[in-house]
Write a protein that holds these residues in place. Structure first.
Motif, PDB file in Angstrom:
ATOM      1  N   SER A   8       0.692  -1.091   0.112  1.00  0.00           N
ATOM      2  CA  SER A   8       0.171   0.014  -0.034  1.00  0.00           C
ATOM      3  C   SER A   8       0.908   1.349  -0.037  1.00  0.00           C
ATOM      4  CB  SER A   8      -0.876   0.074   1.282  1.00  0.00           C
ATOM      5  OG  SER A   8      -0.119   0.266   2.437  1.00  0.00           O
ATOM      6  N   GLY A   9       0.399   2.409  -0.040  1.00  0.00           N
ATOM      7  CA  GLY A   9       1.154   3.619  -0.058  1.00  0.00           C
ATOM      8  C   GLY A   9       1.549   3.999  -1.306  1.00  0.00           C
ATOM      9  N   PRO A  10       2.863   4.714  -1.381  1.00  0.00           N
ATOM     10  CA  PRO A  10       3.364   5.459  -2.436  1.00  0.00           C
ATOM     11  C   PRO A  10       4.145   4.314  -3.429  1.00  0.00           C
ATOM     12  CG  PRO A  10       4.119   6.655  -0.607  1.00  0.00           C
ATOM     13  CD  PRO A  10       3.313   5.650  -0.125  1.00  0.00           C
ATOM     14  N   LEU A  11       4.709   3.315  -2.730  1.00  0.00           N
ATOM     15  CA  LEU A  11       5.024   2.132  -3.641  1.00  0.00           C
ATOM     16  C   LEU A  11       4.044   1.349  -4.573  1.00  0.00           C
ATOM     17  CD1 LEU A  11       7.765   0.677  -1.257  1.00  0.00           C
ATOM     18  CD2 LEU A  11       8.402   1.837  -3.154  1.00  0.00           C
ATOM     19  N   MET A  12       2.982   1.327  -3.792  1.00  0.00           N
ATOM     20  CA  MET A  12       1.766   0.503  -4.302  1.00  0.00           C
ATOM     21  C   MET A  12       1.254   1.393  -5.708  1.00  0.00           C
ATOM     22  SD  MET A  12      -1.682   0.842  -4.663  1.00  0.00           S
ATOM     23  CE  MET A  12      -2.310   1.484  -3.154  1.00  0.00           C
ATOM     24  N   GLU A  13       1.069   2.676  -5.427  1.00  0.00           N
ATOM     25  CA  GLU A  13       0.763   3.798  -6.309  1.00  0.00           C
ATOM     26  C   GLU A  13       1.729   3.918  -7.463  1.00  0.00           C
ATOM     27  OE1 GLU A  13       0.308   7.342  -4.264  1.00  0.00           O
ATOM     28  OE2 GLU A  13      -1.042   6.756  -2.967  1.00  0.00           O
ATOM     29  N   ILE A  44       3.749 -11.630  -9.452  1.00  0.00           N
ATOM     30  CA  ILE A  44       3.577 -11.149  -7.923  1.00  0.00           C
ATOM     31  C   ILE A  44       4.728  -9.934  -7.973  1.00  0.00           C
ATOM     32  CG2 ILE A  44       3.484 -11.592  -5.874  1.00  0.00           C
ATOM     33  CD1 ILE A  44       3.015 -14.445  -6.627  1.00  0.00           C
ATOM     34  N   LEU A  45       4.211  -8.795  -7.703  1.00  0.00           N
ATOM     35  CA  LEU A  45       5.156  -7.691  -7.357  1.00  0.00           C
ATOM     36  C   LEU A  45       4.867  -7.074  -6.114  1.00  0.00           C
ATOM     37  CD1 LEU A  45       7.124  -5.546  -8.680  1.00  0.00           C
ATOM     38  CD2 LEU A  45       5.188  -4.134  -9.365  1.00  0.00           C
ATOM     39  N   PRO A  46       6.095  -7.263  -5.194  1.00  0.00           N
ATOM     40  CA  PRO A  46       5.825  -6.639  -4.186  1.00  0.00           C
ATOM     41  C   PRO A  46       6.030  -5.027  -4.036  1.00  0.00           C
ATOM     42  CG  PRO A  46       7.955  -7.930  -4.229  1.00  0.00           C
ATOM     43  CD  PRO A  46       7.244  -8.112  -5.443  1.00  0.00           C
ATOM     44  N   ALA A  47       5.278  -4.135  -3.888  1.00  0.00           N
ATOM     45  CA  ALA A  47       5.530  -2.765  -3.679  1.00  0.00           C
ATOM     46  C   ALA A  47       5.406  -2.443  -1.904  1.00  0.00           C
ATOM     47  CB  ALA A  47       4.240  -2.173  -4.195  1.00  0.00           C
ATOM     48  N   THR A  48       6.193  -3.098  -1.293  1.00  0.00           N
ATOM     49  CA  THR A  48       6.165  -2.853   0.225  1.00  0.00           C
ATOM     50  C   THR A  48       7.533  -2.932   0.732  1.00  0.00           C
ATOM     51  OG1 THR A  48       5.240  -3.572   2.058  1.00  0.00           O
ATOM     52  CG2 THR A  48       5.466  -5.085   0.554  1.00  0.00           C
ATOM     53  N   GLU A  49       7.845  -2.670   1.909  1.00  0.00           N
ATOM     54  CA  GLU A  49       8.982  -3.092   2.641  1.00  0.00           C
ATOM     55  C   GLU A  49       8.521  -3.906   3.985  1.00  0.00           C
ATOM     56  OE1 GLU A  49      11.791   0.132   3.553  1.00  0.00           O
ATOM     57  OE2 GLU A  49      11.178   1.208   1.545  1.00  0.00           O
TER      58      GLU A  49
END
Length: 197
Positions: A8-13, A44-49
């Motif tokens: 979620s957040g900026p990485l997801m955006e 599958i793309l992780p957009a998170t830490e």
């Protein structure tokens, strides 16, 4: 092509923006417990830490390189590799000149970052584990890279715009609509010092 974005957040955006530009069918899962079946997706793309979500990004479907992530999640380690490759980086406190950008060693998208000219404030932040670098004039660019060992996609650079010190947008200034640029397998390994990845 179906892509599951974890986070979620900026990485997801940013992942959504890149996925849309690539014409993918996108699904977002913000929590590990709410994740749809991984078998339903091509990638599958992780957009998170967040470790719980990162642990889902394994196998052939994962657009994720654990070693590259470990390197780039640390500003200090990234700058060390860049310097070794001959890429200039901003001077660290107490070198350089004011103002200084103070930020955590780990993080992204401007979270926990502030700018100050107060030498004592910078020194205290560094003693508390923050990184402080001189602020440089000029445009700010962001480059996104997705992939897994042996196959990376580098997307056109996005110029970041700010209102005061707050980032308000990222837009591609390429002459055409953003599209992935393919790079040859092994290219990153040849460009960076041995052991960087």
């Amino acid at each position: 092509m179906k892509l599951l974005i974890l986070g979620s957040g900026p990485l997801m955006e940013q992942a959504l923006r890149l996925g849309r530009a690539a014409g993918m069918e996108l699904t977002v899962s913000e929590k590990a417990g709410d994740c749809p079946p991984l078998a339903d997706f091509d990638y599958i793309l992780p957009a998170t830490e967040e470790e719980a979500l990162l642990s889902l990004a394994v196998g052939e479907k994962a657009l994720f390189d654990q070693a590259a992530w470990e390197l780039t999640r640390s500003r200090l380690r990234t700058d060390e590799v860049l310097r070794a490759a001959g890429v200039p980086v901003p001077a660290y406190f107490p070198e350089g000149s004011e103002p200084y950008i103070v930020k955590p060693d780990r993080g992204s998208f401007g979270q926990g970052i502030w700018v100050t000219e107060d030498f004592c404030e910078v020194g205290g932040a560094v003693n508390a584990g923050f990184v402080a670098q001189e602020e440089l004039d000029g445009p700010v660019w962001s480059v996104a890279v997705t992939g897994a060992p042996g196959q990376y996609t580098v997307y056109p650079p996005a110029r970041l715009t700010f209102q005061g010190r707050r980032r308000v947008s990222a837009h591609c200034e390429a002459p055409e609509a953003p599209r992935p640029w393919r790079i040859r397998p092994g290219l990153l390994r040849r460009r960076w010092p041995s052991g960087a990845f």
